[in-house]
Write a protein that holds these residues in place. Structure first.
Motif, PDB file in Angstrom:
ATOM      1  N   VAL A  78       0.277  -5.665   0.816  1.00 36.15           N
ATOM      2  CA  VAL A  78      -0.656  -5.701   2.134  1.00 36.15           C
ATOM      3  C   VAL A  78      -0.040  -6.906   3.100  1.00 36.15           C
ATOM      4  O   VAL A  78      -0.196  -8.133   2.615  1.00 36.15           O
ATOM      5  CB  VAL A  78      -1.964  -5.745   1.618  1.00 36.15           C
ATOM      6  N   LEU A  92       0.873  -1.584   4.759  1.00 34.10           N
ATOM      7  CA  LEU A  92       0.892  -1.318   3.355  1.00 34.10           C
ATOM      8  C   LEU A  92       2.291  -1.251   2.891  1.00 34.10           C
ATOM      9  O   LEU A  92       2.897  -0.501   3.760  1.00 34.10           O
ATOM     10  CB  LEU A  92       0.436  -0.052   2.648  1.00 34.10           C
ATOM     11  N   TYR A  94       5.032   0.083  -0.314  1.00 28.43           N
ATOM     12  CA  TYR A  94       4.992   0.173  -1.994  1.00 28.43           C
ATOM     13  C   TYR A  94       5.973   0.598  -2.854  1.00 28.43           C
ATOM     14  O   TYR A  94       6.625   1.131  -1.751  1.00 28.43           O
ATOM     15  CB  TYR A  94       4.068   1.022  -1.620  1.00 28.43           C
TER      16      TYR A  94
END
Length: 176
Positions: A78, A92, A94
């Motif tokens: 984040v 974000l 990921y």
């Protein structure tokens, strides 16, 4: 350095425990982070154990741990929204080990983390995805993220391959 946005120290979903990275997670993270599956759509150079440990010490991200066996199967960062000058937004980033892809784990994690961010006062959550990464684009769209636009020829991967970079975002009301 980007500001680091925090969510709850630990978030539990049906199948996951999402918590801060620790040095003890390094070997499990290294087992997938430099794989062809993960690096195909990322611009960073493959990480050494030393560089990963430095990253964890300086700015830990979150790890996705399966409740059933405690195994670390992915990471979720984040960060400051790189495309917006808005303190009520964040971005974000990921990654997921290939053997756990397309099983709903990342959907579960993103939904929970975005929900925590909205509960903490964020108004918009974004994610950037290379245009060729159809699976990641579908994932975001299935969660209610909308395509804000694509920057052509925006990212050069460590090996010189160029990608268009697509920006997605979601508000609390849109998150599914």
């Amino acid at each position: 350095m980007d500001r680091y946005f925090t969510v709850s120290d630990v978030i539990e979903t049906e199948r996951l425990v999402i918590r801060r990275e620790e040095a003890a997670d390094a070997d499990e993270i290294l087992s997938f982070i430099n794989s062809d599956f993960v690096t195909k759509y990322n611009c960073y150079k493959p990480l050494t154990r030393e560089k990963l440990l430095k990253n964890i010490a300086e700015r830990p991200e979150y790890v996705l741990c399966r409740k059933s066996d405690g195994r670390v199967i992915g990471t979720l960062g984040v960060h400051e929204d790189s495309m917006r000058f808005n303190p009520e937004s964040c971005e974000l980033c990921y990654l997921l080990a290939e053997e756990y892809a397309r099983r709903g784990y990342m959907s579960e994690a993103i939904r929970a983390v975005a929900g925590s961010l909205f509960a903490s006062g964020k108004k918009i959550v974004s994610a950037r995805v290379f245009s060729d990464n159809a699976a990641s684009r579908r994932l975001l769209e299935s969660l209610g993220f909308r395509l804000d636009g694509c920057l052509r020829n925006a990212v050069i991967r460590f090996d010189g391959v160029r990608f268009d970079d697509c920006l997605y975002s979601v508000t609390e009301e849109e998150l599914t």
